[in-house]
Design an enzyme around this catalytic site. Sequence first.
Site, PDB file in Angstrom:
ATOM      1  N   HIS A  38      -6.594   3.878   5.263  1.00 15.90           N
ATOM      2  CA  HIS A  38      -6.307   5.273   5.665  1.00 15.90           C
ATOM      3  C   HIS A  38      -5.884   5.293   7.143  1.00 15.90           C
ATOM      4  CE1 HIS A  38      -6.332   9.539   5.684  1.00 15.90           C
ATOM      5  NE2 HIS A  38      -7.604   9.809   5.532  1.00 15.90           N
TER       6      HIS A  38
ATOM      7  N   HIS B  56       2.261   5.013  -0.329  1.00 14.14           N
ATOM      8  CA  HIS B  56       1.529   6.257  -0.126  1.00 14.14           C
ATOM      9  C   HIS B  56       1.184   6.837  -1.496  1.00 14.14           C
ATOM     10  CE1 HIS B  56       0.467  10.236   1.321  1.00 14.14           C
ATOM     11  NE2 HIS B  56       0.396   9.699   2.515  1.00 14.14           N
TER      12      HIS B  56
ATOM     13  N   ASP C 281       2.111   5.329   9.280  1.00 14.26           N
ATOM     14  CA  ASP C 281       1.458   4.308  10.118  1.00 14.26           C
ATOM     15  C   ASP C 281       2.362   3.142  10.469  1.00 14.26           C
ATOM     16  OD1 ASP C 281      -1.175   5.266   8.170  1.00 14.26           O
ATOM     17  OD2 ASP C 281      -1.267   5.353  10.358  1.00 14.26           O
TER      18      ASP C 281
HETATM   19  C1  SDX Z   1      -2.425   7.362   5.417  1.00 13.60           C
HETATM   20  O1  SDX Z   1      -3.362  10.483   1.714  1.00 13.60           O
HETATM   21  C2  SDX Z   1      -2.777  10.707   2.845  1.00 13.60           C
HETATM   22  O2  SDX Z   1      -2.139  11.698   3.037  1.00 13.60           O
HETATM   23  C3  SDX Z   1      -2.997   9.651   3.892  1.00 13.60           C
HETATM   24  C4  SDX Z   1      -2.159   9.821   5.149  1.00 13.60           C
HETATM   25  C5  SDX Z   1      -2.551  11.064   5.882  1.00 13.60           C
HETATM   26  O3  SDX Z   1      -1.722  11.597   6.626  1.00 13.60           O
HETATM   27  O4  SDX Z   1      -3.744  11.435   5.787  1.00 13.60           O
HETATM   28  O5  SDX Z   1      -0.779   9.903   4.816  1.00 13.60           O
HETATM   29  C6  SDX Z   1      -2.338   8.651   6.119  1.00 13.60           C
HETATM   30  O6  SDX Z   1      -3.526   6.956   5.122  1.00 13.60           O
HETATM   31  C7  SDX Z   1      -1.165   6.603   5.075  1.00 13.60           C
HETATM   32  C8  SDX Z   1      -1.433   5.304   4.244  1.00 13.60           C
HETATM   33  C9  SDX Z   1      -1.821   4.191   5.226  1.00 13.60           C
HETATM   34  N1  SDX Z   1      -2.286   2.997   4.474  1.00 13.60           N
HETATM   35  C10 SDX Z   1      -1.527   1.875   4.424  1.00 13.60           C
HETATM   36  O7  SDX Z   1      -0.394   1.755   4.904  1.00 13.60           O
HETATM   37  C11 SDX Z   1      -2.209   0.710   3.726  1.00 13.60           C
HETATM   38  C12 SDX Z   1      -1.208   0.034   2.798  1.00 13.60           C
HETATM   39  N2  SDX Z   1      -0.919   0.989   1.701  1.00 13.60           N
HETATM   40  C13 SDX Z   1      -1.641   0.801   0.470  1.00 13.60           C
HETATM   41  O8  SDX Z   1      -2.992   0.409   0.633  1.00 13.60           O
HETATM   42  C14 SDX Z   1      -1.399   1.933  -0.544  1.00 13.60           C
HETATM   43  O9  SDX Z   1      -0.057   2.138  -0.594  1.00 13.60           O
HETATM   44  C15 SDX Z   1      -2.094   3.265  -0.342  1.00 13.60           C
HETATM   45  C16 SDX Z   1      -3.561   3.117  -0.191  1.00 13.60           C
HETATM   46  C17 SDX Z   1      -1.550   3.993   0.836  1.00 13.60           C
HETATM   47  C18 SDX Z   1      -1.813   4.086  -1.600  1.00 13.60           C
HETATM   48  O10 SDX Z   1      -2.382   3.405  -2.653  1.00 13.60           O
HETATM   49  P1  SDX Z   1      -2.325   3.986  -4.164  1.00 13.60           P
HETATM   50  O11 SDX Z   1      -1.583   5.270  -4.238  1.00 13.60           O
HETATM   51  O12 SDX Z   1      -3.709   3.972  -4.699  1.00 13.60           O
HETATM   52  O13 SDX Z   1      -1.397   2.949  -4.862  1.00 13.60           O
HETATM   53  P2  SDX Z   1      -1.934   1.724  -5.694  1.00 13.60           P
HETATM   54  O14 SDX Z   1      -2.919   0.964  -4.856  1.00 13.60           O
HETATM   55  O15 SDX Z   1      -2.347   2.233  -7.026  1.00 13.60           O
HETATM   56  O16 SDX Z   1      -0.613   0.818  -5.805  1.00 13.60           O
HETATM   57  C19 SDX Z   1       0.333   0.992  -6.836  1.00 13.60           C
HETATM   58  C20 SDX Z   1       1.061  -0.344  -6.893  1.00 13.60           C
HETATM   59  C21 SDX Z   1       0.110  -1.532  -7.064  1.00 13.60           C
HETATM   60  O17 SDX Z   1       0.876  -2.606  -7.638  1.00 13.60           O
HETATM   61  P3  SDX Z   1       0.633  -2.962  -9.222  1.00 13.60           P
HETATM   62  O18 SDX Z   1      -0.875  -3.065  -9.407  1.00 13.60           O
HETATM   63  O19 SDX Z   1       1.231  -1.778  -9.954  1.00 13.60           O
HETATM   64  O20 SDX Z   1       1.358  -4.258  -9.412  1.00 13.60           O
HETATM   65  O21 SDX Z   1       1.730  -0.596  -5.642  1.00 13.60           O
HETATM   66  C22 SDX Z   1       1.151  -1.735  -5.016  1.00 13.60           C
HETATM   67  C23 SDX Z   1      -0.211  -1.950  -5.652  1.00 13.60           C
HETATM   68  O22 SDX Z   1      -0.603  -3.322  -5.545  1.00 13.60           O
HETATM   69  N3  SDX Z   1       1.036  -1.400  -3.595  1.00 13.60           N
HETATM   70  C24 SDX Z   1       1.400  -2.206  -2.608  1.00 13.60           C
HETATM   71  C25 SDX Z   1       1.185  -1.464  -1.442  1.00 13.60           C
HETATM   72  N4  SDX Z   1       0.678  -0.253  -1.745  1.00 13.60           N
HETATM   73  C26 SDX Z   1       0.564  -0.217  -3.094  1.00 13.60           C
HETATM   74  N5  SDX Z   1       1.898  -3.465  -2.621  1.00 13.60           N
HETATM   75  C27 SDX Z   1       2.187  -3.992  -1.404  1.00 13.60           C
HETATM   76  N6  SDX Z   1       2.029  -3.345  -0.235  1.00 13.60           N
HETATM   77  C28 SDX Z   1       1.522  -2.083  -0.213  1.00 13.60           C
HETATM   78  N7  SDX Z   1       1.346  -1.450   0.946  1.00 13.60           N
END
Ligand code: SDX
Length: 440
Positions: A275, A314, A370
């Site tokens: 997050h 996201h 981010d």
């Molecule tokens: C913020 O919610 C908000 O509004 C948050 C925020 C705010 O203003 O408050 O916008 C701020 O928190 C932004 C997000 C910052 N976090 C990151 O950058 C960390 C990296 N991102 C991931 O951890 C992820 O994308 C999330 C946590 C942001 C979202 O995760 P989801 O929606 O639960 O997606 P998921 O984990 O179910 O992923 C779906 C697929 C998966 O692959 P498969 O299992 O289908 O093969 O996408 C892949 C995931 O492995 N995936 C990624 C990835 N994010 C998801 N693969 C590689 N790199 C990534 N960053």
Amino acid sequence: MGSDTLTITDNRTGKSYVIPVLYGTYAAAGAAIWATDLRQIKVSEDDFGLMSYDPGFMNTAAARSRVTFVDGERGILRYRGYPIEQLAEQSTYLETAYLLLYGELPLREQLKEWTEEIIHHTMLHESIKKFLDGFHYDAHPMGMLIGTLGALSTFYPEARHIHDLVVRRKQTIRLIAKMPTLAAFAYRHSRGLPYAYPDNDLSYTGNFLNMLFKTTELRYTPHPVLERALNVLFILHADHEQNCSTSAMRGIGSAHADPYSALAGAAAALYGPLHGGASGEVLRMLGEIGAPNRVPGYVARVKTGEFKLMGFGHRVYKNYDPRARIIKKVAEEVFGVTGISPLLEIALELERLALADDYFTSRQLYPNVDFYSGIIYQAMGFPVEMFPVLFAIPRTAGWLAQWEEMLQDPEQKISRPRQIYDGDDLREYAPLSRRGAQAA
Ligand code: SDX
């Protein structure tokens, strides 16, 4: 178009149920059913009834809200209907905070009064310094912020009267005003520097820079480009509908805890690397990659699932995060003052490769808020540990706006989700003497 209802047929019993559909302001704003309407769907009289199962709330609306609208498919973000691009370009953080909290852009007199109220509450009780002094020299500033936020609740016991609108407004002003001071004091403690007190002649972000970076000069003068860049970054981070930390704020607030305790809980959620901690993780990742020519090898490891690409992806945006686009422009202005960060080239190459790679585009993974913010903060002189703190300061306005809305919403109750029980059926207690035998 048929009636605004669903007809659900339970094939276990052959019974059908008609369930009303709820709508938001317009189609993209969402449509839903009352989850409790599912409870009538039973297989027998003593059946509890159907629940919806949604770990991580992938598809569950926990609130009706008028504060922020996000359309992930179209990359839209609006605060009270105003596009984030216009607010970033023309507003200030304090004006945007007023908009989030009270629903309208302030008139001139209202903005003047609001600004004066905030400026006159930036000081902290001197005893708070004792809490900060108690932290280890290398304590993480986010841990210090969370701890002192909770401690603040003991300095304003009247904050527990959360049904009193005047009391709530006073705490809202105190929290928005004191967050930069708390953050700056935590930073100064971790640097072994004396605390720099607020200068009420400076702007909200100018004063924050003063409390962080003032040294021996009689009065600190913030660089106007950095002061403005911080304003834009604070506007972009001010709210984001029902994200993890806002849900924590609403959840704790739903038990009618005071806003300081609820805010400490929200900040704790934001501390997580998935997050608010992500911008720091992006910097670590870019440092680990080390050079643009090593990006392909790193991306290949991400695609094996070894780790995630920090700053990408996201839950809501399945398109480019509109904030990332604006932040990229802010980066150019900041680097014009600080000099270009060597990490920028790596970040640009990483973005270029990822956006051309089906692994990321097929999963709708684009740069989020981010991805570039950390590079800017580092160029402005902030250590990586301060990045989630720099997120928590502006998000305070969003957390409080959502808290206020939750308290005034007649449909809201104390948060208490259900569960699907997967554990053991009834079993008898076994004294120690019989446990081994029983297990065998
Ligand atoms: C913020 O919610 C908000 O509004 C948050 C925020 C705010 O203003 O408050 O916008 C701020 O928190 C932004 C997000 C910052 N976090 C990151 O950058 C960390 C990296 N991102 C991931 O951890 C992820 O994308 C999330 C946590 C942001 C979202 O995760 P989801 O929606 O639960 O997606 P998921 O984990 O179910 O992923 C779906 C697929 C998966 O692959 P498969 O299992 O289908 O093969 O996408 C892949 C995931 O492995 N995936 C990624 C990835 N994010 C998801 N693969 C590689 N790199 C990534 N960053």
